[in-house]
Design an enzyme around this catalytic site. Structure first.
Site, PDB file in Angstrom:
ATOM      1  N   GLU A  42      35.301 -11.812   2.660  1.00 56.29           N
ATOM      2  CA  GLU A  42      36.416 -11.090   2.406  1.00 56.29           C
ATOM      3  C   GLU A  42      36.760 -10.692   1.161  1.00 56.29           C
ATOM      4  O   GLU A  42      37.791 -10.004   1.096  1.00 56.29           O
ATOM      5  CB  GLU A  42      37.697 -12.116   3.194  1.00 56.29           C
ATOM      6  CG  GLU A  42      37.468 -12.145   4.795  1.00 56.29           C
ATOM      7  CD  GLU A  42      38.455 -12.771   5.387  1.00 56.29           C
ATOM      8  OE1 GLU A  42      38.596 -14.136   5.306  1.00 56.29           O
ATOM      9  OE2 GLU A  42      38.863 -12.599   6.532  1.00 56.29           O
ATOM     10  N   GLU A  97      33.534 -17.874  11.042  1.00 56.71           N
ATOM     11  CA  GLU A  97      34.786 -18.040  10.960  1.00 56.71           C
ATOM     12  C   GLU A  97      35.114 -18.635  12.922  1.00 56.71           C
ATOM     13  O   GLU A  97      35.511 -19.452  12.501  1.00 56.71           O
ATOM     14  CB  GLU A  97      36.147 -17.515  11.050  1.00 56.71           C
ATOM     15  CG  GLU A  97      36.634 -17.285   9.802  1.00 56.71           C
ATOM     16  CD  GLU A  97      36.245 -15.752   8.699  1.00 56.71           C
ATOM     17  OE1 GLU A  97      34.875 -15.701   9.262  1.00 56.71           O
ATOM     18  OE2 GLU A  97      36.586 -16.036   7.427  1.00 56.71           O
TER      19      GLU A  97
HETATM   20  N1  T1G Z   1      34.725 -25.199   2.604  1.00 58.81           N
HETATM   21  C1  T1G Z   1      33.529 -26.189   1.944  1.00 58.81           C
HETATM   22  N2  T1G Z   1      32.189 -27.288   1.571  1.00 58.81           N
HETATM   23  C2  T1G Z   1      31.390 -26.378   2.483  1.00 58.81           C
HETATM   24  C3  T1G Z   1      31.910 -25.002   2.665  1.00 58.81           C
HETATM   25  C4  T1G Z   1      32.713 -24.522   3.228  1.00 58.81           C
HETATM   26  N3  T1G Z   1      33.518 -23.196   3.285  1.00 58.81           N
HETATM   27  N4  T1G Z   1      30.297 -24.643   3.318  1.00 58.81           N
HETATM   28  C5  T1G Z   1      29.310 -25.771   3.012  1.00 58.81           C
HETATM   29  N5  T1G Z   1      30.280 -26.799   2.524  1.00 58.81           N
HETATM   30  C6  T1G Z   1      29.030 -27.803   2.257  1.00 58.81           C
HETATM   31  C7  T1G Z   1      28.547 -28.372   2.753  1.00 58.81           C
HETATM   32  O1  T1G Z   1      29.901 -29.544   3.369  1.00 58.81           O
HETATM   33  C8  T1G Z   1      27.679 -29.395   2.319  1.00 58.81           C
HETATM   34  O2  T1G Z   1      28.693 -30.399   1.764  1.00 58.81           O
HETATM   35  C9  T1G Z   1      27.465 -28.924   1.491  1.00 58.81           C
HETATM   36  O3  T1G Z   1      28.441 -27.250   1.152  1.00 58.81           O
HETATM   37  C10 T1G Z   1      25.974 -27.828   1.803  1.00 58.81           C
HETATM   38  O4  T1G Z   1      25.790 -27.332   3.279  1.00 58.81           O
HETATM   39  C11 T1G Z   1      40.186 -17.379   4.978  1.00 58.81           C
HETATM   40  C12 T1G Z   1      39.574 -18.960   6.012  1.00 58.81           C
HETATM   41  C13 T1G Z   1      27.180 -22.325   2.850  1.00 58.81           C
HETATM   42  C14 T1G Z   1      25.789 -20.989   5.348  1.00 58.81           C
HETATM   43  O5  T1G Z   1      32.747 -21.115   7.984  1.00 58.81           O
HETATM   44  O6  T1G Z   1      27.388 -21.889   6.882  1.00 58.81           O
HETATM   45  O7  T1G Z   1      36.381 -18.582   5.052  1.00 58.81           O
HETATM   46  O8  T1G Z   1      26.825 -31.973   2.554  1.00 58.81           O
HETATM   47  O9  T1G Z   1      24.044 -28.455   4.402  1.00 58.81           O
HETATM   48  O10 T1G Z   1      22.366 -25.317   4.415  1.00 58.81           O
HETATM   49  O11 T1G Z   1      38.728 -15.839   6.332  1.00 58.81           O
HETATM   50  O12 T1G Z   1      27.541 -24.651   4.455  1.00 58.81           O
HETATM   51  O13 T1G Z   1      26.809 -31.421   0.091  1.00 58.81           O
HETATM   52  O14 T1G Z   1      28.685 -32.953   0.418  1.00 58.81           O
HETATM   53  O15 T1G Z   1      25.537 -26.540   5.213  1.00 58.81           O
HETATM   54  O16 T1G Z   1      22.832 -24.211   2.670  1.00 58.81           O
HETATM   55  C15 T1G Z   1      33.664 -19.731   6.710  1.00 58.81           C
HETATM   56  C16 T1G Z   1      30.666 -22.899   6.677  1.00 58.81           C
HETATM   57  C17 T1G Z   1      35.139 -21.078   6.502  1.00 58.81           C
HETATM   58  C18 T1G Z   1      31.265 -21.214   5.774  1.00 58.81           C
HETATM   59  C19 T1G Z   1      25.150 -22.940   2.943  1.00 58.81           C
HETATM   60  N6  T1G Z   1      33.218 -20.135   6.043  1.00 58.81           N
HETATM   61  N7  T1G Z   1      28.935 -22.965   5.044  1.00 58.81           N
HETATM   62  O17 T1G Z   1      24.460 -23.793   3.570  1.00 58.81           O
HETATM   63  O18 T1G Z   1      24.209 -25.875   3.106  1.00 58.81           O
HETATM   64  S1  T1G Z   1      36.749 -20.678   7.162  1.00 58.81           S
HETATM   65  C20 T1G Z   1      32.337 -20.885   6.504  1.00 58.81           C
HETATM   66  C21 T1G Z   1      27.629 -23.026   5.768  1.00 58.81           C
HETATM   67  C22 T1G Z   1      37.707 -19.356   6.018  1.00 58.81           C
HETATM   68  C23 T1G Z   1      39.011 -17.084   5.908  1.00 58.81           C
HETATM   69  C24 T1G Z   1      38.518 -18.669   6.643  1.00 58.81           C
HETATM   70  C25 T1G Z   1      26.420 -23.122   5.337  1.00 58.81           C
HETATM   71  C26 T1G Z   1      25.968 -22.509   3.873  1.00 58.81           C
HETATM   72  P1  T1G Z   1      27.619 -31.916   1.073  1.00 58.81           P
HETATM   73  P2  T1G Z   1      25.114 -26.816   3.496  1.00 58.81           P
HETATM   74  P3  T1G Z   1      23.010 -24.677   3.851  1.00 58.81           P
END
Ligand code: T1G
Length: 693
Positions: A105, A125
């Site tokens: 976004e 999301e």
């Molecule tokens: N926020 C905080 N921590 C995150 C995170 C996030 N969005 N995504 C990953 N982490 C941390 C995860 O907890 C782990 O931490 C480390 O990064 C590695 O993650 C306004 C409100 C990006 C594809 O849903 O899909 O945006 O264990 O093991 O396999 O519209 O993480 O090392 O302490 O999964 O390489 C939308 C979620 C949020 C993406 C990477 N975004 N993340 O995968 O590593 S809502 C998501 C993923 C939002 C807006 C709205 C995957 C990844 P630790 P990992 P990976």
């Protein structure tokens, strides 16, 4: 602040710097906002490039921050995007690696987007029970088209940047040197002069939007099974056909509604629980792990076959060892058949099949597996068999090899004692079918070395499993809890319910399958063996006799065409059985009980709270290290509805006081001695805290 700022040849570079994925936490948002102020105030700056350090542009909103005041604290993402769009200086997003959720976004709010092939983009999301809350539902349709946007947002699926090359999402693809390309692009844009294009000024075109969206909404509503986010996504995307300012307001309202929903809290909890499970309190994250390049699987049964495929699918060679050649041949043929069936569904090419089968070797001799880095015993569930196998493994396996047992109930400490290397022994409890089920219980023996645990946890991720560490007890985490769940299901039959009512009630709650359909699939004779063993070890552990009465009539389940339900040839459906229901009703009379009408609510409470209460004991005993691990076991191995977050999360949502009160109520009822409020549950009630605090 977690964003860097520098100026290079009159171009300001704002780099998100919040490892590991540049999540848009409040401090990162402040960093971006401050960078924009500096760039706009600096007359020497003619253009701005926004990018991310490390392995992500941005993984989106900071998930642990949701539900806290910081999540919505200014500058929120919407404010930052408004500032970018209003900038008279061109803002170019240099997008690499990962641009997800708010990260995408943010890029959509820039005037231009430059990327490279292989960048993973998504608005996922919905998987968190949310919807894109910073303009994603309004801007994505404007650059990729309505149908692609619906597909991406409602499914939450990840696309590769090159798959979207034909759309307006990216202005250009750099071969490499992304930042250099973005800087040049920014300087050229500055030279071309304002105004610079804003996605919000584009329109959404579709020849029949209303009919299309109506169809999508009905389809999504039918499959959404209880949680609101998917339908809300469709409604927000539909608003992109309205003037932008109206659409963005509708999106915001829907986002704020979902943000406070229990379903979103549950799904965010599940996301974090998965990542927390791989962290073991006394095993440092930088523990050196052993290299697992070759795996041996002992036993060519169903489990041995499924376990072997889990590794073959991840490109890890397997040697399968069995006592009898024909068993090996049968298993290899079954594996080949499975792959061929998968390829018929277009999920595997013939060369994939050959490659995987090519990594499978078979042997009758232990000598052939001595150089494997990991041996997984998947032999008959009998301690004398384990003893024989582990003595052999101890004799032949090279030093440093990990010796694992797939046992589902037996004592891993005793198994370790069959060897001279108990530190290398661990349990790896796969769930059938092992090549499909995500859950892997990693059973930690008293002697199991820390690097063995760290190795198995890393390996689990590599083969696509969700690994949860369990201590040694009868049934580890999942099966120990399901015992209590099944007990209550049986008692409910004694008191007045019938199998189809119990199953229907818990399936309406969201379970994939009720207890009686599940036992019919697993085999009623299997559960009878567990009851027999329990009757010897724990005589006070009572059960409804109905399950034994069922076995006495040979109704072992789907595999014999009759169990709690009747089954028909070539039809997997379960049909209520008059014979079984009559048996249940007669049994109640034999007990001297009068059958009573039981509500669905009582059925759900008794089944789910049985899980919760046993889960509390398991955490208290240290068999599981945290309540979120219990939730993960049930979400990934037992069909608990993900949008309820698992039994412990659900109990937190209901309120632990209410759970404890209900348990006390049931303790006064039939077979009430099965109900004792777990001390940990009571402690949390007294402290006013929750399992997942
Ligand atoms: N926020 C905080 N921590 C995150 C995170 C996030 N969005 N995504 C990953 N982490 C941390 C995860 O907890 C782990 O931490 C480390 O990064 C590695 O993650 C306004 C409100 C990006 C594809 O849903 O899909 O945006 O264990 O093991 O396999 O519209 O993480 O090392 O302490 O999964 O390489 C939308 C979620 C949020 C993406 C990477 N975004 N993340 O995968 O590593 S809502 C998501 C993923 C939002 C807006 C709205 C995957 C990844 P630790 P990992 P990976």
């Amino acid at each position: 602040m977690t964003a860097q700022y520098q100026v290079q040849d009159s171009v300001a570079i704002i780099s998100l710097d919040n490892p590991p994925v540049n999540a848009l936490s409040h401090s990162t948002r402040v960093g971006i906002a401050d960078g924009m102020v500096r760039a706009l105030d600096d007359a020497g700056v003619r253009a701005i490039v926004l990018t991310g350090t490390g392995n992500a542009f941005s993984g989106g909103g900071d998930i642990p921050e949701f539900g806290t005041p910081k999540a919505l604290q200014e500058p929120n993402l919407q404010t930052i995007i408004d500032t970018i769009e209003a900038s008279p200086k061109p803002v170019v997003a240099a997008v690499h690696s990962v641009a997800m959720g708010g990260g995408l976004e943010l890029a959509l709010g820039c005037h231009y987007r430059v990327t490279v092939k292989g960048t993973r983009v998504a608005l996922p999301e919905v998987n968190l029970g949310l919807l894109p809350g910073a303009g994603g539902t309004q801007r994505l349709p404007r650059v990729v088209g309505l149908e692609t946007a619906v597909n991406m947002i409602v499914s939450g699926k990840t696309m590769m940047s090159e798959e979207l090359a034909g759309t307006k999402l990216f202005d250009c693809f750099a071969m490499d040197e992304l930042l250099w390309k973005a800087l040049k692009f920014a300087r050229d844009a500055a030279a071309a002069g304002a105004p610079h294009p804003c996605v919000r000024d584009l329109n959404v075109h579709h020849e029949n939007a209303e009919a299309y969206l109506g169809f999508v909404r009905n389809t999504v509503a039918a499959s959404a099974r209880g949680y609101p986010a998917p339908v809300k996504c469709v409604d927000a995307i539909a608003a992109s056909l309205k003037p932008f300012d109206q659409g963005i307001k509708e999106e915001r309202d829907a986002f704020l509604y979902l943000l406070t929903s229990p379903e979103s809290r549950a799904l965010r909890h599940a996301f974090l629980a998965e990542r927390a499970a791989s962290k073991i309190a006394d095993v440092p994250v930088d523990t050196l792990t052993r290299n697992i390049a070759k795996v041996a699987v002992i036993g060519a049964g169903t489990m041995g076959g499924g376990i072997s495929m889990s590794f073959l699918n991840a490109g890890i060679p397997v040697t399968m060892l069995e006592m009898k050649a024909d068993a090996l041949e049968r298993r290899v043929a079954a594996i080949r058949r499975h792959y061929e069936n998968t390829s018929k569904k277009g999920k595997l090419t013939q060369e994939d099949i050959e490659a995987r089968i090519g990594m499978l070797t078979t042997t009758l001799s232990y000598d052939d597996i001595k150089n494997a880095d990991l041996a997984i015993e998947a032999a008959f569930e009998d301690m004398s068999v384990k003893q024989a196998v582990f003595r052999q493994l101890d004799k032949v396996m090279k030093p440093g090899a990990i010796l694992a047992s797939n046992t589902s109930t037996l004592d891993v400490n005793k198994i370790a004692e069959f060897t001279t290397r108990p530190k290398d022994v661990v349990g790896m409890h796969f769930f059938s079918p092992a090549n499909v089920m995500k859950l892997l219980e990693v059973v930690r023996g008293e002697e199991t070395a820390k690097d063995v645990l760290a190795t198995v946890m890393r390996l689990a991720k590599k083969i696509g499993k969700v690994a949860v560490v369990s201590g040694v007890c009868d049934g580890f985490i999942g099966n120990r809890m399901i015992e209590q769940y099944s007990r209550q299901a049986g008692f409910l039959l004694d008191e007045g319910a019938l199998p189809e009512q119990v199953d229907r009630a818990i399936e309406k709650f969201g379970f994939a399958m009720g207890p009686f359909r599940m036992i019919d699939m697993a085999g009623n004779d299997i559960s009878r063996e567990i009851r027999k063993r329990r009757a010897v070890e724990q005589p006070a552990f009572t059960y409804s006799k109905t399950a034994d009465l069922l076995c006495e009539t040979g109704r072992f389940g789907q595999k014999v065409g009759a169990g709690w339900y009747d089954y028909r040839e070539d039809d997997r459906r379960a049909y209520p059985s008059q014979q079984v229901n009559d048996m249940i009703i007669r049994h109640t009379e034999d007990l001297g009980l009068t059958r009573r009408k039981i509500s669905d609510e009582e059925i759900v409470e008794r089944l789910v709270y049985a899980l919760v209460n046993e889960g509390a004991l398991i955490v208290e005993e240290g068999i599981a290290s945290k309540a979120s691990d219990i939730d993960l076991v049930y979400l990934s191995g037992y069909g608990f509805p993900r949008w309820r977050g698992g039994p412990m999360q659900y109990a937190d949502e209901v309120g632990l006081y209410n759970v404890a009160q209900a348990i006390r109520r049931y303790a006064k009822g039939y077979q009430g001695k099965a109900w004792q409020v777990a001390p940990l549950l009571q402690q949390l009630v007294d402290a006013g805290t929750r399992f997942n605090d």
